[in-house]
Scaffold this motif. Structure first.
Motif, PDB file in Angstrom:
ATOM      1  N   ILE A  39      64.478 107.324 -35.085  1.00 15.18           N
ATOM      2  CA  ILE A  39      64.124 105.907 -35.055  1.00 15.18           C
ATOM      3  C   ILE A  39      62.828 105.745 -34.265  1.00 15.18           C
ATOM      4  CG2 ILE A  39      64.841 103.592 -34.349  1.00 15.18           C
ATOM      5  CD1 ILE A  39      67.746 104.624 -34.409  1.00 15.18           C
ATOM      6  N   LYS A  40      61.827 105.137 -34.872  1.00 16.53           N
ATOM      7  CA  LYS A  40      60.571 104.834 -34.176  1.00 16.53           C
ATOM      8  C   LYS A  40      60.813 103.587 -33.334  1.00 16.53           C
ATOM      9  CE  LYS A  40      56.068 104.968 -33.490  1.00 16.53           C
ATOM     10  NZ  LYS A  40      55.444 105.928 -32.620  1.00 16.53           N
ATOM     11  N   THR A  41      60.596 103.700 -32.027  1.00 15.14           N
ATOM     12  CA  THR A  41      60.867 102.598 -31.107  1.00 15.14           C
ATOM     13  C   THR A  41      59.579 102.073 -30.488  1.00 15.14           C
ATOM     14  OG1 THR A  41      61.072 103.974 -29.128  1.00 15.14           O
ATOM     15  CG2 THR A  41      63.054 103.719 -30.483  1.00 15.14           C
ATOM     16  N   SER A  42      59.726 101.053 -29.661  1.00 11.79           N
ATOM     17  CA  SER A  42      58.590 100.503 -28.915  1.00 11.79           C
ATOM     18  C   SER A  42      58.661 100.928 -27.446  1.00 11.79           C
ATOM     19  CB  SER A  42      58.595  98.975 -29.031  1.00 11.79           C
ATOM     20  OG  SER A  42      59.830  98.454 -28.588  1.00 11.79           O
ATOM     21  N   ALA A  43      59.455 101.954 -27.151  1.00 13.32           N
ATOM     22  CA  ALA A  43      59.606 102.438 -25.774  1.00 13.32           C
ATOM     23  C   ALA A  43      58.290 103.028 -25.273  1.00 13.32           C
ATOM     24  CB  ALA A  43      60.707 103.487 -25.720  1.00 13.32           C
ATOM     25  N   VAL A  44      57.972 102.782 -23.987  1.00 16.01           N
ATOM     26  CA  VAL A  44      56.676 103.211 -23.464  1.00 16.01           C
ATOM     27  C   VAL A  44      56.738 104.048 -22.191  1.00 16.01           C
ATOM     28  CG1 VAL A  44      55.402 101.313 -24.525  1.00 16.01           C
ATOM     29  CG2 VAL A  44      56.409 101.003 -22.263  1.00 16.01           C
ATOM     30  N   CYS A  45      57.889 104.164 -21.547  1.00 13.35           N
ATOM     31  CA  CYS A  45      57.923 104.889 -20.271  1.00 13.35           C
ATOM     32  C   CYS A  45      59.267 105.596 -20.071  1.00 13.35           C
ATOM     33  CB  CYS A  45      57.654 103.935 -19.109  1.00 13.35           C
ATOM     34  SG  CYS A  45      58.932 102.694 -18.854  1.00 13.35           S
ATOM     35  N   ASP A  46      59.383 106.283 -18.951  1.00  5.80           N
ATOM     36  CA  ASP A  46      60.613 107.014 -18.652  1.00  5.80           C
ATOM     37  C   ASP A  46      61.794 106.087 -18.370  1.00  5.80           C
ATOM     38  OD1 ASP A  46      59.532 109.520 -19.073  1.00  5.80           O
ATOM     39  OD2 ASP A  46      58.921 109.776 -16.987  1.00  5.80           O
ATOM     40  N   MET A  47      61.518 104.878 -17.891  1.00  4.57           N
ATOM     41  CA  MET A  47      62.606 103.912 -17.709  1.00  4.57           C
ATOM     42  C   MET A  47      63.163 103.503 -19.071  1.00  4.57           C
ATOM     43  SD  MET A  47      61.375 101.492 -14.546  1.00  4.57           S
ATOM     44  CE  MET A  47      62.721 100.355 -14.778  1.00  4.57           C
ATOM     45  N   CYS A  48      62.295 103.367 -20.041  1.00  2.00           N
ATOM     46  CA  CYS A  48      62.730 103.062 -21.408  1.00  2.00           C
ATOM     47  C   CYS A  48      63.608 104.196 -21.924  1.00  2.00           C
ATOM     48  CB  CYS A  48      61.533 102.925 -22.344  1.00  2.00           C
ATOM     49  SG  CYS A  48      60.389 101.595 -21.960  1.00  2.00           S
ATOM     50  N   LYS A  49      63.165 105.413 -21.671  1.00  2.00           N
ATOM     51  CA  LYS A  49      63.913 106.599 -22.106  1.00  2.00           C
ATOM     52  C   LYS A  49      65.328 106.566 -21.544  1.00  2.00           C
ATOM     53  CE  LYS A  49      63.848 111.662 -21.604  1.00  2.00           C
ATOM     54  NZ  LYS A  49      64.096 112.091 -22.970  1.00  2.00           N
ATOM     55  N   ALA A  50      65.441 106.347 -20.242  1.00  2.00           N
ATOM     56  CA  ALA A  50      66.762 106.313 -19.602  1.00  2.00           C
ATOM     57  C   ALA A  50      67.619 105.177 -20.162  1.00  2.00           C
ATOM     58  CB  ALA A  50      66.602 106.172 -18.097  1.00  2.00           C
ATOM     59  N   ARG A  51      67.004 104.019 -20.340  1.00  2.00           N
ATOM     60  CA  ARG A  51      67.737 102.843 -20.829  1.00  2.00           C
ATOM     61  C   ARG A  51      68.261 103.061 -22.249  1.00  2.00           C
ATOM     62  NH1 ARG A  51      64.389  99.602 -19.302  1.00  2.00           N
ATOM     63  NH2 ARG A  51      65.475  98.778 -17.511  1.00  2.00           N
ATOM     64  N   LEU A  52      67.412 103.558 -23.132  1.00  2.00           N
ATOM     65  CA  LEU A  52      67.817 103.769 -24.522  1.00  2.00           C
ATOM     66  C   LEU A  52      68.866 104.876 -24.648  1.00  2.00           C
ATOM     67  CD1 LEU A  52      64.535 103.382 -26.561  1.00  2.00           C
ATOM     68  CD2 LEU A  52      66.654 102.138 -26.914  1.00  2.00           C
ATOM     69  N   GLU A  53      68.645 105.985 -23.965  1.00  2.00           N
ATOM     70  CA  GLU A  53      69.602 107.088 -24.054  1.00  2.00           C
ATOM     71  C   GLU A  53      70.970 106.680 -23.516  1.00  2.00           C
ATOM     72  OE1 GLU A  53      67.637 110.399 -22.176  1.00  2.00           O
ATOM     73  OE2 GLU A  53      66.299 110.700 -23.891  1.00  2.00           O
ATOM     74  N   LYS A  54      70.981 105.906 -22.446  1.00  2.00           N
ATOM     75  CA  LYS A  54      72.248 105.442 -21.879  1.00  2.00           C
ATOM     76  C   LYS A  54      72.940 104.454 -22.827  1.00  2.00           C
ATOM     77  CE  LYS A  54      74.283 103.290 -17.802  1.00  2.00           C
ATOM     78  NZ  LYS A  54      74.023 102.709 -16.480  1.00  2.00           N
ATOM     79  N   ALA A  55      72.175 103.529 -23.386  1.00  2.00           N
ATOM     80  CA  ALA A  55      72.754 102.534 -24.292  1.00  2.00           C
ATOM     81  C   ALA A  55      73.365 103.197 -25.524  1.00  2.00           C
ATOM     82  CB  ALA A  55      71.688 101.521 -24.710  1.00  2.00           C
ATOM     83  N   LEU A  56      72.666 104.161 -26.082  1.00  3.90           N
ATOM     84  CA  LEU A  56      73.176 104.833 -27.280  1.00  3.90           C
ATOM     85  C   LEU A  56      74.367 105.733 -26.963  1.00  3.90           C
ATOM     86  CD1 LEU A  56      71.992 104.635 -30.261  1.00  3.90           C
ATOM     87  CD2 LEU A  56      70.591 103.660 -28.511  1.00  3.90           C
ATOM     88  N   ALA A  57      74.450 106.231 -25.748  1.00  6.24           N
ATOM     89  CA  ALA A  57      75.586 107.075 -25.362  1.00  6.24           C
ATOM     90  C   ALA A  57      76.898 106.308 -25.443  1.00  6.24           C
ATOM     91  CB  ALA A  57      75.381 107.626 -23.957  1.00  6.24           C
ATOM     92  N   TYR A  58      76.844 104.996 -25.291  1.00  3.31           N
ATOM     93  CA  TYR A  58      78.046 104.165 -25.347  1.00  3.31           C
ATOM     94  C   TYR A  58      78.412 103.734 -26.765  1.00  3.31           C
ATOM     95  CZ  TYR A  58      78.083 103.876 -20.285  1.00  3.31           C
ATOM     96  OH  TYR A  58      78.144 104.189 -18.955  1.00  3.31           O
ATOM     97  N   GLU A  59      77.575 104.030 -27.726  1.00  7.60           N
ATOM     98  CA  GLU A  59      77.870 103.656 -29.115  1.00  7.60           C
ATOM     99  C   GLU A  59      78.888 104.625 -29.709  1.00  7.60           C
ATOM    100  OE1 GLU A  59      76.761 100.979 -31.046  1.00  7.60           O
ATOM    101  OE2 GLU A  59      76.075 100.303 -29.089  1.00  7.60           O
TER     102      GLU A  59
END
Length: 126
Positions: A39-59
């Motif tokens: 998925i091509k995202t609009s994430a721009v930094c390491d905080m985005c990385k942590a946030r997205l990976e954590k959110a998807l881990a709960y799916e």
């Protein structure tokens, strides 16, 4: 004695029929296998990385989610019998990021830290 012999044979036949139905078919095994989605995202930094990976881990059905920050591509490995690509893209949007051509959920986007917003000039985004 003949009654018990007949009863025993009947039970054996019923049990073998029960076990043969319980076996998984090749089509069902294929459905349970893991699939990968980029998925091509609009994430721009390491905080985005942590946030997205954590959110998807709960799916439900997600086995792993890894964001490559420089390319902004989120790679998700998931079980197709538990979730779908559409649900995963929706989860990315609800976290506040674009998912391919679909824009981020506006309310979630406004809650992101300033460094995670795509209009932030520090990261060279839009």
């Amino acid at each position: 004695m003949k009654f018990f012999s007949t009863l025993l044979c009947t039970l054996a036949l019923l049990l073998s029929a029960q076990f043969s139905q319980a076996q998984t078919t090749p089509a069902a095994k294929a459905k349970n296998s893991a699939e990968s989605l980029k998925i091509k995202t609009s994430a721009v930094c390491d905080m985005c990385k942590a946030r997205l990976e954590k959110a998807l881990a709960y799916e439900k059905g997600v086995q792993s989610a890894v964001l490559d920050v420089p390319s902004q591509v989120l790679t998700v490995t998931y079980r197709a019998d538990k979730t779908s690509a559409e649900k995963l893209r929706a989860a990315v949007q609800q976290t506040g990021y674009d998912a391919d051509a679909a824009p981020a959920d506006e309310r979630a986007y406004t809650r992101l830290p300033e460094c995670c917003k795509k209009t932030n000039a520090v990261h060279g985004a839009e």
